[in-house]
Design an enzyme around this catalytic site. Structure first.
Site, PDB file in Angstrom:
ATOM      1  N   THR A  34       0.808  -1.216   0.000  1.00  0.00           N
ATOM      2  CA  THR A  34       0.000   0.000   0.000  1.00  0.00           C
ATOM      3  C   THR A  34       0.837   1.260   0.000  1.00  0.00           C
ATOM      4  O   THR A  34       1.954   1.281   0.539  1.00  0.00           O
ATOM      5  CB  THR A  34      -0.909   0.025   1.246  1.00  0.00           C
ATOM      6  OG1 THR A  34      -1.550   1.301   1.356  1.00  0.00           O
ATOM      7  CG2 THR A  34      -0.115  -0.201   2.525  1.00  0.00           C
ATOM      8  N   GLU A  83       0.240   3.631   1.804  1.00  0.00           N
ATOM      9  CA  GLU A  83       0.321   4.073   3.196  1.00  0.00           C
ATOM     10  C   GLU A  83       1.702   3.794   3.788  1.00  0.00           C
ATOM     11  O   GLU A  83       2.056   4.318   4.833  1.00  0.00           O
ATOM     12  CB  GLU A  83      -0.753   3.389   4.038  1.00  0.00           C
ATOM     13  CG  GLU A  83      -2.158   3.890   3.791  1.00  0.00           C
ATOM     14  CD  GLU A  83      -2.410   5.289   4.355  1.00  0.00           C
ATOM     15  OE1 GLU A  83      -1.764   5.652   5.358  1.00  0.00           O
ATOM     16  OE2 GLU A  83      -3.227   6.016   3.770  1.00  0.00           O
ATOM     17  N   TYR A  99      -1.718   0.147  10.004  1.00  0.00           N
ATOM     18  CA  TYR A  99      -1.876  -0.503   8.696  1.00  0.00           C
ATOM     19  C   TYR A  99      -0.630  -0.300   7.852  1.00  0.00           C
ATOM     20  O   TYR A  99      -0.053  -1.244   7.307  1.00  0.00           O
ATOM     21  CB  TYR A  99      -3.108   0.057   7.985  1.00  0.00           C
ATOM     22  CG  TYR A  99      -3.249  -0.360   6.542  1.00  0.00           C
ATOM     23  CD1 TYR A  99      -3.182  -1.703   6.173  1.00  0.00           C
ATOM     24  CD2 TYR A  99      -3.451   0.577   5.532  1.00  0.00           C
ATOM     25  CE1 TYR A  99      -3.317  -2.094   4.838  1.00  0.00           C
ATOM     26  CE2 TYR A  99      -3.594   0.190   4.208  1.00  0.00           C
ATOM     27  CZ  TYR A  99      -3.527  -1.145   3.879  1.00  0.00           C
ATOM     28  OH  TYR A  99      -3.670  -1.525   2.565  1.00  0.00           O
ATOM     29  N   HIS A 159      -7.081   2.831  -4.804  1.00  0.00           N
ATOM     30  CA  HIS A 159      -7.861   2.388  -5.962  1.00  0.00           C
ATOM     31  C   HIS A 159      -9.304   2.150  -5.526  1.00  0.00           C
ATOM     32  O   HIS A 159      -9.574   1.506  -4.524  1.00  0.00           O
ATOM     33  CB  HIS A 159      -7.255   1.146  -6.615  1.00  0.00           C
ATOM     34  CG  HIS A 159      -6.771   0.103  -5.661  1.00  0.00           C
ATOM     35  ND1 HIS A 159      -5.688   0.293  -4.829  1.00  0.00           N
ATOM     36  CD2 HIS A 159      -7.225  -1.143  -5.396  1.00  0.00           C
ATOM     37  CE1 HIS A 159      -5.493  -0.786  -4.110  1.00  0.00           C
ATOM     38  NE2 HIS A 159      -6.428  -1.682  -4.424  1.00  0.00           N
TER      39      HIS A 159
END
Length: 282
Positions: free
Chosen positions: A76, A78, A100, A135
């Site tokens: 990700t 992130e 996360y 996405h």
């Protein structure tokens, strides 16, 4: 298509499934991916997002499929968190600002480092990573900001709702369509040799601009009271901007996104208007 039930926290279950199915390709999209919730479920997030990757890799080897089964790990944007450079590429240092992102960094290192040295070289396993920026699609979960916006716009347009509460309206993200990104995942797995790729659109849009685009799709402009930024919705640590550099994917995979942000918003709003007309309580 046959549906099998499994659990990334259960090694025995994974070995049994992989042994039974004998897959040619495994795409690991399993994760506790909601950033805000990952703060509340930090231990669970680590167990699934980081250790879950290792369990799959070990299961592939246990089943003697390391020469047959290709493995894709969904990582990700992130990971970049408090970004160290703009735009972010495969070489940009990570600075995650959520559990996360932090545990996805763990998963990333398991694949990129452990696999690069051990699984890729020692075991000859095909294992690749996709660092996917945001996405979206009409099937996006209702608690994610894009879907929260398009659902609210549809309801406001139909007179079913008066306003929507959101967090930081100035956050900027590189939003693409899930269809494009799934195609990129598949293309990574068709390479002769495994590699790791950033998948993004290369364009960034603020939450505020996303809202304006959504309202424009129903012929409305934002007026005072439509959208309210609420402090209690903010993340404990905010990520201000994410913008991907997908030049490597464009060059090596010959991949490029087909959807731009306006096309994405148009599709999401249209589907939510259709949904709310059919079921106002949805």
């Amino acid at each position: 298509m046959k549906l099998h039930y499994g659990d990334l926290t259960d090694s025995t279950c994974l070995v049994k499934l992989i042994s039974q199915i004998q897959p040619d390709e495994i795409y690991n999209l399993g994760a506790m991916s909601h950033v805000k919730v990952s703060f509340d479920l930090a231990e669970y997030t680590a167990d699934v997002d980081a250790l879950g990757v290792l369990r799959i890799l070990d299961a592939i080897r246990t089943c003697n499929l390391d020469k047959k089964t290709k493995f894709y790990q969904a990582s990700t944007s992130e990971l970049y968190g408090k970004v160290q450079e703009i735009p972010q590429s495969e070489k940009t240092p990570f600075y995650p600002r959520s559990p996360y992102g932090r545990y996805q960094t763990g998963a990333m290192f398991l694949v990129v480092l452990c696999l690069l040295v051990n699984y890729r070289e020692a075991y000859g396993m095909f294992a690749c990573n996709g660092i996917l920026f945001n996405h979206e699609s009409p099937r996006r979960g209702e608690t994610f900001v894009t879907r929260k916006i398009t659902r609210a716009v549809a309801k406001i347009h139909l007179g079913l709702q008066e306003h929507v509460e959101l967090g930081n309206l100035d956050s900027k993200r590189d939003w693409g369509h899930a269809k494009d990104y799934v195609e990129a995942m598949w293309m990574m797995m068709q390479l002769d040799e495994p590699d790791d790729f950033v998948i993004s659109t290369g364009e960034t849009t603020s939450v505020r601009d996303f809202i304006e685009l959504a309202f424009a799709e129903v012929g409305m402009e934002i007026v005072e009271g439509h959208c309210e930024g609420q402090p209690h919705i903010l993340r404990p640590t905010e990520v201000d901007i994410l913008l991907g550099d997908c030049s490597k994917a464009k060059k090596q995979l010959k991949w490029a996104p087909k959807y731009d942000i306006k096309m994405l918003v148009k599709e999401m709003v249209a589907e939510d208007v259709k949904l709310m007309k059919k079921d106002p309580e949805a």
